[in-house]
Design an enzyme around this catalytic site. Structure first.
Site, PDB file in Angstrom:
ATOM      1  N   GLU C  60       0.814  -1.226   0.000  1.00 25.86           N
ATOM      2  CA  GLU C  60       0.000   0.000   0.000  1.00 25.86           C
ATOM      3  C   GLU C  60       0.840   1.265   0.000  1.00 25.86           C
ATOM      4  O   GLU C  60       0.585   2.189  -0.765  1.00 25.86           O
ATOM      5  CB  GLU C  60      -0.960   0.012   1.200  1.00 25.86           C
ATOM      6  N   HIS C 129     -11.015  -4.895  10.055  1.00 21.09           N
ATOM      7  CA  HIS C 129     -11.581  -4.727   8.719  1.00 21.09           C
ATOM      8  C   HIS C 129     -12.895  -3.958   8.713  1.00 21.09           C
ATOM      9  O   HIS C 129     -13.604  -3.983   7.725  1.00 21.09           O
ATOM     10  CB  HIS C 129     -11.826  -6.098   8.073  1.00 21.09           C
TER      11      HIS C 129
END
Lengths: 374, 536, 328
Positions: C60, C129
């Site tokens: 990322e 998440h």
């Protein structure tokens, strides 16, 4: 055997190195006088790296660096007074005094900044190189970073992508042996940074960063390799800073003897001695250059000191680009010079993207071999 | 060219440094970037570098000595150059940057632990030296210069605590309490009951907790006090109760911001509205309901007791503080402020009908309330009157605050009805009654009788036909209102009887001109003669 | 008007803008051959090729840095985060570079880039998440932050974001991708910085964004049945906030409930309340109440997960509180 270098090249390099040295000494002095504050990282000792690189690449190649970033733009041709004014936090600086020592940007000379977060520029450089590939340009991107940045995650993440996508980028690790006060050997499993390129199948090499001619040769070769579309290169320039990490650093983590020994390798007299020995230039010519540079730097300090602080209105500018707002061209803004060399990019309608990261035929063939249907 | 080498700031916090060692001696060649001396800063030992090539001509600061940042420590120059004695002095420290933008200090390396703990600070000497802590005559109103001590609520030897009332003082406006701002014992009373003291002069001394003896009084403008009694030891007995403070109004009135705004705009007295929200909070719907109903009548007031008539004999009474201030200010104003006067006759029949209507709703609205409202609305329309002269500037007020002159025993005072242009008649009426009542009891707070746009002075109840009033500074105008009485007037060629009233405006000619005053009066007359317009 | 899923509307916006401007490219995990982790980029690889629809390694920070660098020299990258939870790894590039480039360079550089991906609870995904992180990004000057609730707004805001000259954070609702709604045909643009009154009412204002909007609608219907008229203001953009619209709705109803999925402390909703109390104080007839996610980590257990998130009953209770009908 006659030297293979022209007198012109050597004197240019000498002038640039002496300018960096003199500029940084003066910056240190002005810090001591309270004109410069915050963090101020000096390049003294490392001049051969920036000077050798600059003469070996094209002026329109992209370049960016970390926070030890006063010298590379000077080598590219940035205005010394405006760099100094930025250090002073004055409106005559390249960033109107908003960036300071760690954030020198001179887009006209394709210098895309100094960054204060260790290693962050490594990712940006890959993106700039990606853009050049995307547009089929043959320019390369040169990215400086320090030895300590090689331990950051972004270094590894980016090298992997740069090789995989053959990005035209030259990574130059200026290994001055210390990340702030920590010797790289104390925190690196493999202190020879360039060897890390091996893991990514990347061309890598180490260069004597105290020798401007060696730097010049190595970069010339690497740049040609990259420009030919072969992908990135990791180069480790072994160098040394004669001063502390920043102005507030007494550098007690290394011995005086070590600094003394390294000063014997000072790249500036080294080049002078070589040129005189090769009968390419006389001592007086160097004296004259030194005198000119001294005056240039004195003028830069004077310019910075006379430049006013930015107006408070500036607080509300340059955070968000407003509708229709143009980019600021510093030399036009400060000196009233017409800047013609500002980057121009093809519009979204003109641009044709004609390359593939993963050509379709190749992907389809691989799928077929594996018995996959898309 | 001989140039000084200055002591650099080697850390963000360094102000001076000690030369530990000279690495070069006089006459040595030095080059730019070379270390020439070692310096001890507040943080560490660092090297001082030369920033030029040359020869060390002179060492100004020898080893072991301190030098301020920016001061010369040595002189650098060409070989054999003579040192100009002035050169050393010439090196002034660097000027600060032009603006006062705060300098971001670079985080310095952590300081070494101090070798010894810093000595504890000496306990501070008690303020007021040996006298203990002085309690001074406070300024209890904007115009007060001195006050009369009416009553001591504590006696010498009593324990007092911060915030406690210890004495009552009469100012030019009202009687107020003086509070102690420290804990301690009332060691000595300097100003006795009935005596005056200038603002700022000590009226008593407190001894701190230690009960320090009060020494002789400071030679202040304080009046002679009796010889100080030795401070008694703090008794264990409880201190006598201070006079009970005036009861504060009951529980806080709760209203939503919106309800408060609506009440303000419609001139509704929130204390008359029942709240339906949590804890009785008044909300929008309560205001809407209240506006369709008559406000509850205000509690009946007790008529002030009439003093029994006695055969008057000349009696010399010292001038009270209030009287003094009135006489002082009137004497200042009358010659000082150039007055001009405009009068107009107003037909009051319609306005009196309004009062009758209000009565039918059990709401008490006086003629004066209607005049206050009308004068305020006229001010809103003719803001050129709503000004005040202060030296070389004219203040133009954004709000319309009307003062009402209230006669009280021994003088007069002008409490202010704020935002009178926005308030309804019943709100003005309730407020005016409350202010007048508290004025007579001398219970007004300073902010209730200062400022204001203009004052309405009504002597109608005394049967005065018309009169001229003196402007109440710093206002620029005052309205003198006479009585309402039946007069024969001519309307459409006919002689008719109408309720007439004469109003006279005094204006400060330095800031208002006759024409402006005339327009204002015309508007006021219109509003009073067509009082329906007060609703818009 | 076409009826489209939220993900289809986003796909349309991407395709139209890539068609219109060759400088636009998409980079992220699984955006190409996999057709997008949430199928937002479905079919785009075949249409635009692997140089413009780029399958990135799971790095990322690395690919975000690459995107920012490309934007510095004139490209217009769209960086897809598989979810905003993972983008925390990339925050250095977003916050320290993209948001500050123009400032550090004194106006020499711009960074026209979009960072987009799903946010909020996806359903039974536990604490790593399920975060609603819009308040984190809305904190930084130099960024714009949008969070559309409907397919039409998703399309219109993504097109605006791609054309914007600044870094834009677009937080999509992970639970909204399959949701259908009317989307205007042809060129449909929603300006950044403009809130939208999605329901007119007069008794109370619900101020919200993204998935919470649907709970507000549900609550409004229920309240309507009890004779309470509810206005819903969908902020759509969280930086810059549409102060005018916030104040206008409070002027109209005099009572407000601010609903957000994320945690209470320093949530965008807190800023909305501050705007109301500092600039609309005199229009208030009751304190402003917030409905937020509970100040705890998200649990996997279904009952705990439900208890943590705002829902229609919680919003109804809050409305009754500001209407002083508690216990009702």
């Amino acid at each position: 055997m006659a030297s293979k270098y022209s007198k012109d090249l050597l004197l240019t390099m000498y002038r640039k190195m002496y300018l960096m040295r003199r500029f940084e000494e003066r910056a240190g002095q002005q810090y001591g006088l309270g004109k410069i504050a915050g963090f101020c990282h000096l390049y003294i000792g490392q001049e051969a790296v920036a000077a050798g690189v600059e003469e070996a690449i094209r002026p329109d190649d992209y370049m960016l660096s970390g926070y030890r970033d006063h010298a590379q733009p000077l080598a590219r041709g940035s205005d010394a007074g405006m760099v100094m004014a930025e250090l002073f936090g004055r409106t005559g600086g390249y960033s109107k005094g908003k960036g300071g020592s760690m954030h020198i940007f001179d887009i006209e000379h394709h210098f895309y900044g100094g960054y204060g977060i260790v290693g962050a520029q490594i990712g940006l450089a890959a993106g700039m190189a990606f853009a050049s590939r995307y547009r089929n340009e043959d320019r390369i991107t040169v990215c400086y970073f320090g030895d300590a940045a090689a331990n950051q995650g972004i270094f590894h993440e980016t090298l992997n992508m740069a090789v995989k996508w053959k990005l035209p980028v030259l990574y130059i690790c200026e290994n001055n042996r210390y990340g702030m006060g920590t010797a790289i050997a104390r925190v690196a499993a493999v202190p020879e940074i360039h060897k890390r390129g091996e893991a990514y199948g990347m061309r890598h090499e180490a260069v004597d960063g105290m020798d401007v001619l060696k730097m010049y040769e190595a970069v010339k070769d690497a740049a040609a390799y990259i420009r030919a579309g072969n992908g990135p290169v990791l180069m480790e320039a072994n160098t040394y800073r004669f001063r502390g990490h920043s102005m507030a650093d007494p550098a007690t983590y290394r011995t005086k003897q070590e600094v003394e020994d390294e000063r014997k390798n000072d790249p500036i007299p080294r080049l002078k001695d070589y040129a005189i020995a090769q009968k390419l230039a006389k001592a007086e010519e160097f004296d004259a250059i030194e005198e000119e540079v001294k005056q240039q730097v004195d003028a830069a300090v004077k310019f910075a000191d006379e430049s006013p602080e930015p107006s408070l209105d500036e607080l509300w500018k340059d955070t968000i680009v407003e509708e229709g707002e143009e980019d600021v061209r510093p030399r036009e803004r400060v000196l009233g010079v017409k800047v013609t060399n500002w980057p121009k990019y093809p519009s979204g309608q003109e641009l044709k993207v004609t390359w593939d990261l993963e050509p379709r035929e190749q992907a389809e063939k691989a799928d077929k071999a594996a018995g996959l249907k898309r | 060219m001989a140039t000084p080498i200055q002591m650099p700031a080697l850390s963000p916090t360094m102000t001076e440094g000690k030369i530990v060692k000279w690495l070069k001696k006089e006459g040595d060649k030095v080059s730019s970037g070379e270390a020439i001396a070692e310096c001890e800063t507040d943080k560490s030992n660092l090297e001082i570098e030369a920033y030029d090539d040359g020869y060390l001509l002179k060492i100004v600061v020898p080893e072991g000595e301190m030098a301020k940042v920016g001061s010369p420590i040595a002189i650098l120059g060409a070989k054999g150059e003579k040192v100009d004695a002035g050169a050393a002095k010439a090196a002034a420290p660097a000027a600060a940057p032009k603006a006062e933008a705060p300098k971001a200090a670079a985080p310095a390396p952590a300081p070494a632990p101090a070798s010894a703990p810093a000595p504890a600070a000496q306990p501070a000497a008690p303020a007021g030296g040996g006298d203990g802590i002085p309690v001074v005559m406070p300024a209890l109103s904007p115009t007060m210069t001195e006050g009369k001590l009416v009553k001591w609520l504590k006696k010498e030897g009593d324990k007092v605590s911060s915030g406690q009332a210890i004495a009552e003082v009469e100012t030019d406006k009202s009687n107020l309490e003086v509070e102690a701002y420290d804990d301690g014992v009332l060691a000595r009373i300097v100003v006795q009951e009935g005596q005056m003291a200038k603002v700022g002069a000590p009226i008593a001394f407190l001894a701190g907790k230690g009960g320090a003896k009060a020494a002789a009084p400071a030679p202040a403008a304080a009046p002679q006090a009796a010889a100080p009694a030795p401070a008694p030891a703090p008794s264990a007995a409880p201190a006598p109760k201070a006079a009970a403070p005036a009861p504060t109004p009951g529980g806080r009135l709760r209203a939503s911001p919106l309800a408060k705004r609506m009440a303000r705009e419609r001139g509704l007295d929130l204390s008359q509205v029942r709240g339906s929200g949590p804890h009785g909070r008044i909300v929008k719907s309560d205001i809407e309901k209240a506006l369709t109903q008559a406000p509850a009548p205000a509690a009946a007031r007790k008529a002030p007791a009439v003093a029994p008539g006695v055969r008057p004999e000349p009696k010399s009474v010292p001038v009270t503080t209030m009287r003094k201030v009135i006489s002082q200010r009137m004497a200042e104003v009358k010659p000082g402020v150039p007055h001009f006067y405009l009068s107009v006759d107003v037909e009051m029949d319609a306005a009196l009908k309004i009062r009758e209507e209000a009565k039918a709703l059990e709401s008490k609205v006086s003629v004066n309330d209607i005049i206050v409202k009308a004068s305020a609305m006229a001010l809103r329309r003719y803001p050129k009157i709503n000004v005040s002269l202060h030296g070389d500037t004219i203040l133009h007020f954004e709000t319309v605050d009307v003062g009402i002159a209230v006669a009280i025993e021994d003088g007069l005072i002008t409490p202010i009805i704020r935002d009178a242009d926005k308030k309804g008649l019943s709100a003005i009426s309730a407020e005016a009654r409350d202010l007048a009542e508290r004025a007579r009891k001398r219970g007004l707070k300073p902010d209730e009788y200062t400022g204001g746009s203009l004052t309405v002075s009504n002597l109608g109840m005394y049967g005065i036909d018309s009169f001229i009033a003196v402007i109440n500074p710093p206002q620029a105008a005052i309205l003198a209102v006479g009585s309402v009485s039946d007069k024969v007037v001519v309307r459409d060629g006919q002689m008719v009887v109408r309720k007439m009233m004469t109003v006279t405006l005094s204006g400060d000619h330095r800031v208002i001109d006759g024409a402006i005053g005339a327009e204002y009066l015309r508007e006021l007359k219109n509003l009073l003669e067509h009082p329906m317009r007060l609703l818009f | 008007m076409a009826e489209l899923m939220y993900r289809e509307a986003l796909n349309q916006a991407l395709a139209e803008e890539m068609e219109r401007d060759a400088n636009v490219f998409l980079i992220g995990e699984e955006v190409g051959r996999y057709q997008g982790a949430f199928k937002v980029s479905q079919g785009l690889l075949d249409r635009f090729g692997s140089a413009r629809i780029i399958d990135a390694p799971i790095s990322e920070l690395g690919f975000t840095g690459l995107g920012v660098g490309a934007a510095m020299v004139g490209l217009r990258p769209v960086v897809e985060m598989m979810t905003w939870n993972f983008a925390i790894l990339a925050m250095d590039q977003i916050v320290n570079n993209a948001a500050k480039l123009r400032h550090m360079s004194g106006g020499q550089l711009r960074c026209p880039i979009v960072f987009r991906g799903p946010g909020g609870a996806g359903g039974r995904l536990s604490s790593q998440h399920s975060q609603a992180l819009e308040s984190t990004y809305a904190h930084f000057p130099g960024l714009k932050v949008v969070a559309p609730a409907t397919p039409a707004d998703a399309k219109g805001l993504l097109k605006s974001a791609i054309r914007d000259e600044n870094p834009v954070i677009m937080i999509e609702g992970e639970r909204l991708y399959a949701l259908k709604g009317e989307v205007p045909e042809g060129e449909h643009i929603v300006p950044i910085g403009k809130a939208d009154v999605k329901r007119e009412g007069k008794d109370v204002s619900l101020i919200t964004w993204s998935r919470m909007y649907y709970f507000c609608e549900e609550a409004a219907k229920q309240l309507e049945a009890e004779g309470i008229s509810v206005e819903i203001l969908d902020l759509r953009t969280l930086r810059p906030l549409d102060e005018e619209a916030i104040l206008a709705t409070v002027r109209k109803t005099n009572r407000a409930v601010v609903v957000e999925e994320g945690w209470p402390l320093a949530g965008v909703g807190a800023q909305v309340v501050d705007i109301i109390q500092s600039k609309g104080f005199d229009d208030l007839d009751a304190p402003v109440v917030r409905v937020t996610g509970l100040d705890v980590n998200m649990s996997y257990a279904a009952n705990l997960e439900n208890a943590i998130q705002p829902d229609a009953p919680k919003i109804v209770a809050a409305v009754k509180k500001v209407l002083y009908r508690e216990g009702a």
